[in-house]
Design an enzyme around this catalytic site. Structure first.
Site, PDB file in Angstrom:
ATOM      1  CB  SER A  11      -8.364   0.659   5.427  1.00 23.90           C
ATOM      2  OG  SER A  11      -9.104   1.840   5.291  1.00 23.90           O
ATOM      3  CE  LYS A  62      -3.987   1.920   2.531  1.00 26.03           C
ATOM      4  NZ  LYS A  62      -4.897   1.711   3.685  1.00 26.03           N
ATOM      5  CB  SER A 116      -8.237   3.442   2.495  1.00 23.75           C
ATOM      6  OG  SER A 116      -7.389   2.930   3.505  1.00 23.75           O
TER       7      SER A 116
HETATM    8  N1  GLN Z   1     -13.269   3.948   6.043  1.00 26.36           N
HETATM    9  C1  GLN Z   1     -12.696   4.381   7.265  1.00 26.36           C
HETATM   10  C2  GLN Z   1     -12.316   5.851   7.158  1.00 26.36           C
HETATM   11  O1  GLN Z   1     -12.531   6.406   6.157  1.00 26.36           O
HETATM   12  C3  GLN Z   1     -11.522   3.549   7.626  1.00 26.36           C
HETATM   13  C4  GLN Z   1     -10.316   3.845   6.831  1.00 26.36           C
HETATM   14  C5  GLN Z   1      -9.137   3.050   7.247  1.00 26.36           C
HETATM   15  O2  GLN Z   1      -9.265   2.010   7.894  1.00 26.36           O
HETATM   16  N2  GLN Z   1      -7.952   3.547   6.922  1.00 26.36           N
HETATM   17  O3  GLN Z   1     -11.808   6.428   8.062  1.00 26.36           O
END
Ligand code: GLN
Length: 483
Positions: free
Chosen positions: A178, A79, A154
């Site tokens: 994410s 990532k 994400s």
């Molecule tokens: N969807 C969640 C957010 O937008 C989690 C994102 C993540 O785990 N990095 O904060």
């Protein structure tokens, strides 16, 4: 045999028996990347020349009779919020578009030491803020099962790369879901480890009390292998746990006899896709039929978790992102004075979702509101943790859905922040409590994968992997379900 469809452990066995070479494996994956990227767009940066060089080196070492670790020669994607020395690390943001870190994140160093071959850096929501990878400043990633759909986020690029044969395995990060959401949407295995199990050194910070790095893989065995490679105490991250790292692969026995599985009713709610609820319930019955006991339970404070998360995570983000001011890192847009330079840099460098988080976070931390919002959210966090503590006195593992729906169409939620945030309703609780969560594909709903989410107390990764493995071995997901 199609090399790009192998799991990491299958490829590792073939490499060790010298039936395939690391360079053939890497070339096959690089070809697949060439073919699939125009549709999938899983990567931001690719490092094919480096990958070929690393593969040639691994082949040399195998040929010389050296015993190499399990991940030697395995092509892996990272990532793009994991710092890689000499390889740009953008966080899918304009503000870091040309940032080249001078050092490797601890997980990257560990993967390199284990002989893994790095293919490149994957797409994500900007600074990991989002659930669909649509908030990348560069382009959205498509779901390999249906390119009109999001891959989840994400860590959407990592999940899509693994599902599409563009990497054998990948690392992602999980602040509120994410790793687990994209694993569920793309039909791969995703593991968010216990807070502190894996070093965050070199992970670009989003919500420092919530962030963890973890694997996205084709099966549970690979998740065990990757976790074993990256876990452990790190003097560079004072929040890492000083617990020994077990041989996670050794823990994999398809045996759940005597385990107590709890099913919290708050995770099966009105408004979710009834077919997702049904698919997850069937998967849980299956685990029951393998010899575990299954009983309903309750985590009453679950309903407050999403609201609390969307206060705590933006608050931490607003503090963490203060460092991007045009002085030390990344983009600088000049202005008449330093204040105008700060303004312009952040105006141009951050996308709309990141700005929304910074504004919400700054507001909830400001004098007069700090107590009403931030401190109250922290209290809710404690209640959520206590719910889990109570449940884990009675149960070894909790089994729940990952998201209320399967992957949704690209564009469907991008204009509506609350609709997007609701994607996370079953995942944020885990980060709030610091516990591990494993997602294993369990069904197709509307032709799209759905993941079963298994939760356990802090440090219970071995148990989660064992249950996930037993479930995986009881079905034929991998042979019958490739996108
Ligand atoms: N969807 C969640 C957010 O937008 C989690 C994102 C993540 O785990 N990095 O904060």
């Amino acid at each position: 045999m199609n090399l790009v469809d192998l799991t990491a452990h299958e490829a590792g066995d073939l490499l060790r028996r010298r039936e395939i070479s690391a360079i053939d494996l890497v070339n096959a994956v690089l070809d697949q990347i060439e073919q699939r990227e125009p549709t999938i767009r899983a990567y931001i940066t690719r490092t094919p020349d480096d990958a070929r060089r690393q593969a040639a080196e691994i082949d040399r070492r195998f040929a010389s009779g050296e015993e190499l670790p399990p991940l030697a020669g395995i092509p892996i994607a990272l990532k793009d919020n994991l710092c890689t020395a000499g390889i740009r690390t953008t966080c899918a943001s304009r503000i870091l578009e040309n940032f080249v870190p001078p050092y490797d994140a601890t997980v990257v160093r560990k993967l390199r030491e284990s002989g893994a071959i790095i293919l490149g850096k994957t797409n994500m929501d900007e600074f990991a803020m989002g659930s669909s990878t649509e908030f990348s400043a560069f382009y959205p990633t498509a779901n390999p099962w249906n390119p009109a759909m999001v891959p989840g986020g994400s860590s959407g690029g990592s999940a899509a790369a693994v599902a599409a044969g563009e990497a054998l395995a990948a690392l992602g990060s999980d602040t509120g879901g994410s790793i687990r959401t994209p694993a569920s949407f793309c039909g791969v295995v995703g593991l968010k480890p216990t807070y502190g199990r894996v070093s965050r050194y070199g992970l670009v910070a989003f919500g420092s009390s919530l962030d963890q790095i973890g694997p996205l893989t084709r099966d549970v065995t690979d998740a065990a292998l990757l976790l074993a490679a990256i876990a452990g105490h790190d003097p560079n991250d004072s929040t890492t746990l000083d617990w020994p790292v077990p041989d996670y692969r050794e823990a994999l026995r398809p045996d759940v006899k005597g385990l107590r599985i709890g099913v919290p009713r708050e995770y099966f709610v009105e408004g979710m896709d009834p077919l997702v609820a049904q698919a997850v319930r069937q998967a849980i019955l299956k685990i029951g039929s393998l010899g575990a006991s299954v009983d309903e339970t309750s985590l009453p404070n679950t309903r407050y978790a999403l609201a609390a998360y969307y206060i705590v995570a933006p608050a931490e983000a607003s503090a963490n992102l203060a460092r991007y001011d045009g002085v030390k890192y990344g983009l600088r847009v000049p202005g008449a004075d330093v204040w105008e330079m700060f303004d312009r840099t952040r105006e141009v460098g951050f996308g709309p979702e990141v700005k929304r988080r910074i504004m919400v976070g700054t507001f909830t931390l400001s004098a007069g509101y700090h107590e009403a919002y931030y401190l109250r959210a922290q209290k809710v966090r404690t209640l959520i943790k206590q719910d889990f503590d109570r449940a884990f006195q009675e149960f070894d593992v909790l089994a729940v859905p990952t998201t209320p729906t399967p992957a949704f169409p690209i564009g469907a939620r991008i204009e509506d922040p609350v609709a997007m945030y609701l994607t996370d309703v079953f995942t944020v609780t885990v980060n709030a409590a610091g516990i591990p969560g494993l997602v294993v594909p369990c069904a197709l709903v509307h032709g799209l994968p759905v993941g079963l989410q298994l939760l356990g107390p802090a440090g219970s990764e071995e148990t989660l992997l064992r249950v996930g493995y037993a479930f995986e071995q009881s079905g034929d997901w991998r042979t019958t379900h490739l996108p």
